[in-house]
Scaffold this active site. Structure first.
Site, short mmCIF file in Angstrom:
data_model
loop_
_atom_site.label_atom_id
_atom_site.label_comp_id
_atom_site.label_asym_id
_atom_site.label_seq_id
_atom_site.Cartn_x
_atom_site.Cartn_y
_atom_site.Cartn_z
N LYS A 97 -18.56 6.65 23.46
CA LYS A 97 -19.84 6.03 23.11
C LYS A 97 -20.46 6.65 21.87
O LYS A 97 -21.29 6.04 21.19
CB LYS A 97 -20.81 6.12 24.28
CG LYS A 97 -21.17 7.53 24.72
CD LYS A 97 -22.05 7.51 25.96
CE LYS A 97 -22.40 8.91 26.44
NZ LYS A 97 -23.23 8.87 27.68
N LYS A 172 13.64 -2.89 8.33
CA LYS A 172 12.64 -3.08 9.37
C LYS A 172 12.02 -4.47 9.30
O LYS A 172 11.89 -5.06 8.22
CB LYS A 172 11.54 -2.02 9.28
CG LYS A 172 10.43 -2.30 8.31
CD LYS A 172 9.26 -1.38 8.55
CE LYS A 172 8.04 -1.80 7.72
NZ LYS A 172 7.46 -3.08 8.18
N ASP A 173 11.63 -4.96 10.47
CA ASP A 173 10.88 -6.21 10.53
C ASP A 173 9.55 -6.07 9.83
O ASP A 173 8.99 -4.96 9.73
CB ASP A 173 10.60 -6.57 12.00
CG ASP A 173 11.68 -7.45 12.61
OD1 ASP A 173 12.36 -8.17 11.87
OD2 ASP A 173 11.84 -7.40 13.84
N ASP A 174 8.99 -7.18 9.39
CA ASP A 174 7.59 -7.22 9.00
C ASP A 174 6.77 -7.07 10.27
O ASP A 174 7.08 -7.68 11.30
CB ASP A 174 7.28 -8.55 8.31
CG ASP A 174 6.00 -8.49 7.50
OD1 ASP A 174 5.01 -7.92 8.01
OD2 ASP A 174 5.97 -9.01 6.39
N HIS A 263 3.90 1.80 13.15
CA HIS A 263 3.27 1.07 12.05
C HIS A 263 1.75 1.20 12.14
O HIS A 263 1.19 1.15 13.25
CB HIS A 263 3.66 -0.40 12.07
CG HIS A 263 3.35 -1.11 10.79
ND1 HIS A 263 2.07 -1.54 10.47
CD2 HIS A 263 4.14 -1.43 9.73
CE1 HIS A 263 2.09 -2.10 9.28
NE2 HIS A 263 3.32 -2.05 8.80
N GLY A 336 3.55 0.15 -2.82
CA GLY A 336 3.60 0.63 -4.19
C GLY A 336 4.82 1.46 -4.50
O GLY A 336 4.83 2.22 -5.48
N GLY A 358 9.34 -2.67 0.08
CA GLY A 358 9.42 -4.11 0.30
C GLY A 358 9.60 -4.82 -1.02
O GLY A 358 10.69 -5.23 -1.39
N GLY A 359 8.51 -4.94 -1.79
CA GLY A 359 8.57 -5.60 -3.09
C GLY A 359 9.49 -4.89 -4.06
O GLY A 359 10.11 -5.52 -4.92
#
Length: 409
Positions: A97, A172-174, A263, A336, A358-359
């Site tokens: 709380k 790895k999966d998204d 993740h 990045g 990824g990119g």
């Protein structure tokens, strides 16, 4: 397991208040998150509950603020006897709380060994992951599925094959891949497993698949066991969205015999503000490791969404602290990441980390396979003490990557 009565969890909170109000505020936290109140308790009951009351351990003024206020750190201890072996108990006690009480941030959490031992920690850890994936003396390379939602299984297999041909250790999966309309996780694991074996005949290396563990919470454990048995390389788990206790159950289960890749989805809601929430290193480092994350993804210092140097250093400490009762975890800075950044990654993270791209792989002008090869060539160059420009003379994929993204910016 017996918990010592004199041991405590120490939580440190950063607040902004008038300096003369800090002691009262600290005492309010200590009492409010444990026994609730002193004033309404009869003498006999007061003695009974006093052993469970929080204690103010320190107040430290950090800086002056506006309107005659100061920024201060308040440290409160909570008896270990107040906790069970769940993250629900830990987080509710130290910040439940209180998290709704205006401008206050949990910036530190010290947990005694007796309580830490009740949480599983990583089943594999750094050494176990390296052994499982056959990588001993360099960073691991992990590629990320992109544009996977809406694709049929043959199209997904094509993507996996291209990434595997690039020589990456993991694909790895998204984390947003939840739909099973065209391919279930089980079907993907089997198909990618067979594809990885076929590619390995050409490359000599097996690429492992980190499958997104999805579905209702009450079915996750059974699915995790099934995916492990079918040949998953790792389980990608959205640790904050599903909860740390869910991850801990997976880590404790002997039939879930694959590493857990944590993740950070949704975690920004916990650490994103400067004066509210919980520090990122606690959420993505300390708690993730305690829960059982063998590998932990977090925003890198290089992309559009970053943690910054201080938060990253603190997070790395939590993942790598060898004085902990738990095995160490592999850090996976994400976002990045491009091949020209590899020397900087080595400088910032050493050898024990995952290059997670990824990119930087799918955006390679020659395709995903070349994207993977560019990262592999960059890592080999650093390992041999070569510049990337030198290595690019004998690696067309690396040369093309440097031409597109450049070296370290």
């Amino acid at each position: 397991m017996t918990l010592l009565q004199n041991e405590s969890v120490h939580a440190t909170y950063r607040v902004r208040d008038k300096e003369q109000q800090l002691q009262k505020r600290a005492e309010g936290i200590a009492i409010g998150l444990t026994i609730g109140t002193w004033t309404e308790l009869p003498q006999a009951r007061l003695k009974q509950v006093s052993a469970h009351c929080g204690q103010v351990e320190g107040i430290h003024v950090v800086s002056e603020a506006e309107d005659g206020q100061v920024v201060a750190d308040i440290t409160v201890s909570y008896p270990v006897a107040n906790f069970d072996a769940t993250f629900a108990a830990l987080l509710t006690t130290v910040f439940g709380k209180l998290s709704m009480d205006g401008e206050i941030r949990l910036v530190g959490l010290k947990i005694p060994t007796s309580l830490q031992k009740r949480f599983p920690g990583p089943k594999f850890g750094v050494a176990g992951c390296r052994e499982r994936y056959g990588v001993q003396s360099r960073p691991l390379v992990m590629s990320i599925f992109k544009a996977c939602i809406g694709l049929r299984l043959p199209e997904l297999v094509g993507q996996f094959e291209a990434q595997s041909l690039g020589g990456v250790d993991l694909v790895k999966d998204d984390e947003i891949f939840f739909t099973e309309q065209y391919a279930t996780p089980e079907e993907r694991v089997v198909a990618y497993r067979d594809t990885a074996r076929a590619v390995a005949e050409q490359t000599g290396r097996i690429t492992h698949y980190a499958v997104n563990l999805t579905g209702p919470v009450h079915r996750l454990l059974d699915r995790a066991r099934r995916l492990s048995e079918l040949g998953a390389g790792a389980l990608l788990v959205n640790v904050v969205a599903y909860g740390f206790d869910v991850v801990a159950d997976l880590a404790r289960d002997p039939d879930v015999h694959v590493p857990i890749l944590a993740h950070p989805a949704v975690s920004g809601a916990m650490y994103g503000g400067d004066t509210y929430g919980i520090e990122a290193d606690i959420v993505l480092g300390q708690l993730a490791r305690m829960a059982g994350a063998d590998m932990a993804i977090f925003p890198s210092m290089y992309g559009s969404v970053t943690l910054g140097r201080r938060a990253t250093d603190n997070l790395l400490h939590h993942l790598r602290d060898e004085t902990s009762v738990h095995k160490t975890s592999l850090p996976a800075p994400s976002a990045g990441i491009y091949p020209g950044l590899v020397p900087q990654l080595y400088e910032d993270f050493g050898d024990d980390f995952i290059v997670n791209a990824g990119g930087g792989i799918h955006g390679h002008p020659q395709g995903a396979a070349a994207g993977g090869k560019a990262f592999v060539a960059a890592i080999e160059a650093v390992g041999h003490g070569m510049s990337l420009e030198q290595a690019a003379l004998s690696s067309e994929p690396l040369a093309a990557a440097l031409k597109k993204w450049g070296p370290t910016k």
